[in-house]
Design a protein around this motif. Structure first.
Motif, mmCIF file in Angstrom:
data_model
loop_
_atom_site.group_PDB
_atom_site.id
_atom_site.type_symbol
_atom_site.label_atom_id
_atom_site.label_comp_id
_atom_site.label_asym_id
_atom_site.label_seq_id
_atom_site.Cartn_x
_atom_site.Cartn_y
_atom_site.Cartn_z
ATOM 1 N N ALA A 109 2.006 -0.225 -14.438
ATOM 2 C CA ALA A 109 3.323 -1.420 -13.224
ATOM 3 C C ALA A 109 2.176 -2.299 -13.399
ATOM 4 O O ALA A 109 0.838 -2.481 -13.047
ATOM 5 C CB ALA A 109 3.834 -0.910 -12.145
ATOM 6 N N GLU A 110 2.466 -3.764 -12.397
ATOM 7 C CA GLU A 110 2.086 -4.800 -11.453
ATOM 8 C C GLU A 110 1.014 -4.350 -10.261
ATOM 9 O O GLU A 110 -0.076 -5.122 -10.165
ATOM 10 C CB GLU A 110 2.378 -6.197 -11.625
ATOM 11 N N VAL A 111 1.856 -4.001 -9.603
ATOM 12 C CA VAL A 111 1.357 -3.574 -8.640
ATOM 13 C C VAL A 111 1.819 -2.240 -8.320
ATOM 14 O O VAL A 111 2.872 -1.639 -8.201
ATOM 15 C CB VAL A 111 2.270 -4.507 -7.852
ATOM 16 N N VAL A 112 0.296 -1.561 -7.970
ATOM 17 C CA VAL A 112 0.920 -0.026 -7.603
ATOM 18 C C VAL A 112 0.404 -0.023 -6.057
ATOM 19 O O VAL A 112 -0.997 -0.027 -5.921
ATOM 20 C CB VAL A 112 -0.286 0.859 -8.163
ATOM 21 N N CYS A 113 0.965 0.452 -5.110
ATOM 22 C CA CYS A 113 1.567 0.530 -3.252
ATOM 23 C C CYS A 113 0.997 1.702 -2.811
ATOM 24 O O CYS A 113 1.336 2.978 -3.591
ATOM 25 C CB CYS A 113 2.183 0.410 -2.686
ATOM 26 N N GLY A 114 -0.631 2.154 -2.343
ATOM 27 C CA GLY A 114 -0.585 3.672 -2.424
ATOM 28 C C GLY A 114 -0.361 4.291 -1.001
ATOM 29 O O GLY A 114 -0.268 5.313 -0.182
ATOM 30 N N GLY A 115 0.145 3.417 -0.271
ATOM 31 C CA GLY A 115 0.815 3.229 1.657
ATOM 32 C C GLY A 115 -0.147 3.941 2.229
ATOM 33 O O GLY A 115 -1.592 3.723 2.399
ATOM 34 N N LEU A 116 0.117 4.022 3.157
ATOM 35 C CA LEU A 116 -0.545 4.912 4.524
ATOM 36 C C LEU A 116 0.553 6.013 5.263
ATOM 37 O O LEU A 116 1.144 6.238 5.533
ATOM 38 C CB LEU A 116 -1.275 3.043 5.794
ATOM 39 N N CYS A 117 -0.734 5.562 6.203
ATOM 40 C CA CYS A 117 -0.618 7.200 7.224
ATOM 41 C C CYS A 117 -1.412 7.475 8.138
ATOM 42 O O CYS A 117 -1.816 6.158 8.738
ATOM 43 C CB CYS A 117 -0.496 8.708 6.816
ATOM 44 N N HIS A 118 -1.192 7.799 9.907
ATOM 45 C CA HIS A 118 -2.304 7.746 11.117
ATOM 46 C C HIS A 118 -2.451 9.394 10.991
ATOM 47 O O HIS A 118 -1.299 10.325 10.908
ATOM 48 C CB HIS A 118 -0.704 7.274 11.890
ATOM 49 N N ALA A 119 -3.514 9.424 11.574
ATOM 50 C CA ALA A 119 -3.505 11.031 12.483
ATOM 51 C C ALA A 119 -2.900 11.595 12.923
ATOM 52 O O ALA A 119 -1.735 11.076 13.739
ATOM 53 C CB ALA A 119 -5.153 10.699 13.606
ATOM 54 N N ASN A 120 -2.071 12.785 12.977
ATOM 55 C CA ASN A 120 -1.216 13.662 13.659
ATOM 56 C C ASN A 120 -1.487 13.531 15.283
ATOM 57 O O ASN A 120 -0.600 14.412 16.367
ATOM 58 C CB ASN A 120 -1.350 15.624 13.713
ATOM 59 N N ARG A 144 9.152 7.682 -2.200
ATOM 60 C CA ARG A 144 10.833 8.072 -2.861
ATOM 61 C C ARG A 144 11.145 7.305 -1.755
ATOM 62 O O ARG A 144 12.178 6.862 -2.225
ATOM 63 C CB ARG A 144 10.792 9.140 -2.731
ATOM 64 N N TYR A 145 11.388 6.858 -0.679
ATOM 65 C CA TYR A 145 11.831 5.995 0.261
ATOM 66 C C TYR A 145 11.392 4.502 -0.164
ATOM 67 O O TYR A 145 12.093 3.979 -0.071
ATOM 68 C CB TYR A 145 11.260 6.522 1.851
ATOM 69 N N ARG A 146 9.834 4.512 -0.654
ATOM 70 C CA ARG A 146 9.366 3.080 -0.576
ATOM 71 C C ARG A 146 9.935 2.630 -1.464
ATOM 72 O O ARG A 146 10.892 0.660 -2.112
ATOM 73 C CB ARG A 146 7.600 2.861 -0.671
ATOM 74 N N ASN A 147 10.009 3.626 -2.222
ATOM 75 C CA ASN A 147 10.611 2.513 -3.820
ATOM 76 C C ASN A 147 11.623 2.079 -4.165
ATOM 77 O O ASN A 147 12.603 1.589 -4.863
ATOM 78 C CB ASN A 147 10.212 3.671 -5.075
ATOM 79 N N GLU A 152 10.520 -4.613 -0.061
ATOM 80 C CA GLU A 152 10.461 -4.639 1.270
ATOM 81 C C GLU A 152 9.166 -4.535 2.122
ATOM 82 O O GLU A 152 9.233 -4.369 2.826
ATOM 83 C CB GLU A 152 11.829 -4.827 2.290
ATOM 84 N N GLN A 153 8.663 -2.878 0.779
ATOM 85 C CA GLN A 153 8.035 -1.836 1.836
ATOM 86 C C GLN A 153 6.598 -2.239 1.180
ATOM 87 O O GLN A 153 6.006 -1.477 2.015
ATOM 88 C CB GLN A 153 7.952 -0.804 1.137
ATOM 89 N N PHE A 154 5.715 -3.131 0.680
ATOM 90 C CA PHE A 154 5.302 -3.621 0.201
ATOM 91 C C PHE A 154 3.896 -4.120 1.543
ATOM 92 O O PHE A 154 4.580 -4.688 2.771
ATOM 93 C CB PHE A 154 4.728 -5.860 -0.158
ATOM 94 N N GLU A 181 2.243 -12.367 6.599
ATOM 95 C CA GLU A 181 1.765 -12.963 5.348
ATOM 96 C C GLU A 181 2.737 -11.835 4.384
ATOM 97 O O GLU A 181 2.403 -12.521 2.895
ATOM 98 C CB GLU A 181 0.204 -12.909 5.273
ATOM 99 N N ASP A 182 2.013 -10.349 4.599
ATOM 100 C CA ASP A 182 2.312 -9.459 4.048
ATOM 101 C C ASP A 182 3.658 -9.399 3.512
ATOM 102 O O ASP A 182 4.055 -9.286 1.712
ATOM 103 C CB ASP A 182 2.042 -7.806 4.381
ATOM 104 N N THR A 183 4.878 -9.882 4.664
ATOM 105 C CA THR A 183 6.226 -10.082 3.920
ATOM 106 C C THR A 183 6.253 -11.138 2.403
ATOM 107 O O THR A 183 7.570 -11.088 1.803
ATOM 108 C CB THR A 183 7.179 -10.178 5.047
ATOM 109 N N LEU A 184 5.409 -11.790 3.184
ATOM 110 C CA LEU A 184 5.792 -13.487 2.209
ATOM 111 C C LEU A 184 5.281 -13.228 0.480
ATOM 112 O O LEU A 184 6.177 -13.193 -0.377
ATOM 113 C CB LEU A 184 5.537 -14.609 2.751
ATOM 114 N N PHE A 185 3.916 -12.040 0.755
ATOM 115 C CA PHE A 185 3.767 -11.999 -0.823
ATOM 116 C C PHE A 185 4.577 -10.837 -0.954
ATOM 117 O O PHE A 185 5.307 -11.480 -2.393
ATOM 118 C CB PHE A 185 2.489 -10.823 -0.322
ATOM 119 N N GLY A 186 5.226 -9.877 -0.598
ATOM 120 C CA GLY A 186 6.672 -9.405 -1.426
ATOM 121 C C GLY A 186 7.787 -10.180 -1.877
ATOM 122 O O GLY A 186 8.368 -9.634 -3.415
ATOM 123 N N ILE A 187 7.983 -11.180 -1.413
ATOM 124 C CA ILE A 187 9.361 -12.326 -1.374
ATOM 125 C C ILE A 187 8.472 -12.641 -2.853
ATOM 126 O O ILE A 187 9.308 -13.388 -3.577
ATOM 127 C CB ILE A 187 9.512 -13.223 -0.712
#
Length: 295
Positions: A109-120, A144-147, A152-154, A181-187
């Motif tokens: 793909a042209e863009v691949v998003c790995g995601g993020l998480c937080h400590a428990n 599976r949710y982001r795809n 919108e999930q960028f 700025e992230d939302t505009l980039f995703g748009i």
């Protein structure tokens, strides 16, 4: 092949760069790691991050003046030499021993998003609001949710993009303040029908702010949203809620309600047990006051 690009501001990036440097070296690829310091006012962070220059294929750029989140990412892309650009925020922690190679397996793909998480575990009671907000969002951050809604999930926190795709879009440098700025980039990615694929390859977000700091950043982001309201229509649930209030002529009442209850809301949200529904009301009420100011 791969340029790893990290903007930083008042943050020690040495551990992050060291982990990435080790993994990229083991992958046996051509790579570089470029960190750009956006004129950090605390000299200690610059001094620590200068150690990055001692690592092979790594360098630190120190900007003489603060240019903002959008412009510094564009600057990093201009400095990069390889086909793929891997962007990440400085307050990230590598949690997978195959983080780099997992990205290299998804270059279809042209863009691949790995995601993020937080400590428990909650790092500190003073960070309870941001932590609760992010942990609730983590439930829907699996690939599976982001795809389902890929544009919108960028998020720029952790993504890989072809150099030519990035240079055709770039971050909007007119956005100098924090937020969206992230939302505009995703748009823009959507407008150009760029292929975007989300994978489960997260970085752990470690830079949580204390509650009052997060509230102030939220207010900045909402003021930023007000300046780009036209281009953000259809891409913000808060704007949809505001539009409904305005349609039924309750937006002014909501603004007056917020002004009356702002102090109590702030006290509750800044405490050790903030309630997220109140945070949603806080954001909507504050946005109504902004729009009233601009009328």
């Amino acid at each position: 092949m791969l340029s790893i690009l990290i903007p930083t501001y008042n943050y020690d990036c040495r551990r992050l760069v060291s982990d990435l440097h080790q993994q990229a070296g083991q992958a046996g690829i051509e790579y570089e790691i470029i960190v750009a310091d956006d004129a950090s006012p605390e000299p200690i962070y610059k001094e620590k991050n200068r150690e990055i220059n001692t690592l092979l294929h790594c360098r630190l750029i120190e900007l003489p003046e603060n240019v903002g989140r959008a412009r510094i990412r564009n600057r990093l892309a201009d400095e990069a030499q390889y086909e793929w650009l891997l962007f990440m925020d400085c307050d990230a922690e590598v949690i997978s021993p195959t983080f780099i190679t997992d990205y290299l397996r998804h270059t279809d793909a042209e863009v691949v998003c790995g995601g993020l998480c937080h400590a428990n575990a909650l790092p500190s009671p003073t960070m309870s609001l941001r932590y609760a907000y992010e942990k609730r969002a983590d439930r829907r951050r699996a690939a599976r949710y982001r795809n389902r809604k890929p544009y919108e999930q960028f998020t720029p926190f952790n993504f890989c993009i072809r150099r030519d795709t990035f240079q055709a879009i770039r971050f909007d440098e007119s956005i100098r303040e924090y937020g969206h700025e992230d939302t505009l980039f995703g748009i823009e990615l959507q407008h150009r029908q760029a292929q975007i694929h989300h994978i489960d390859n997260p970085l752990c977000h470690t830079g949580l702010e204390e509650n009052l700091v997060f509230l102030n950043k939220t207010r900045l982001a909402l003021r930023n949203l007000a300046t780009m309201e036209n281009s953000m229509q259809g891409h913000s649930s808060l704007l949809s809620a505001y539009g409904l209030l305005k349609k039924i002529k309750l937006n002014r009442l909501a603004a007056h309600w917020f002004i009356r209850w702002e102090q109590r809301l702030t006290q509750q949200l800044a405490g050790s047990s903030p309630r997220l529904p109140l945070f949603s009301l806080y954001k909507l009420g504050y946005y109504c006051t902004i729009r009233e100011e601009n009328c």
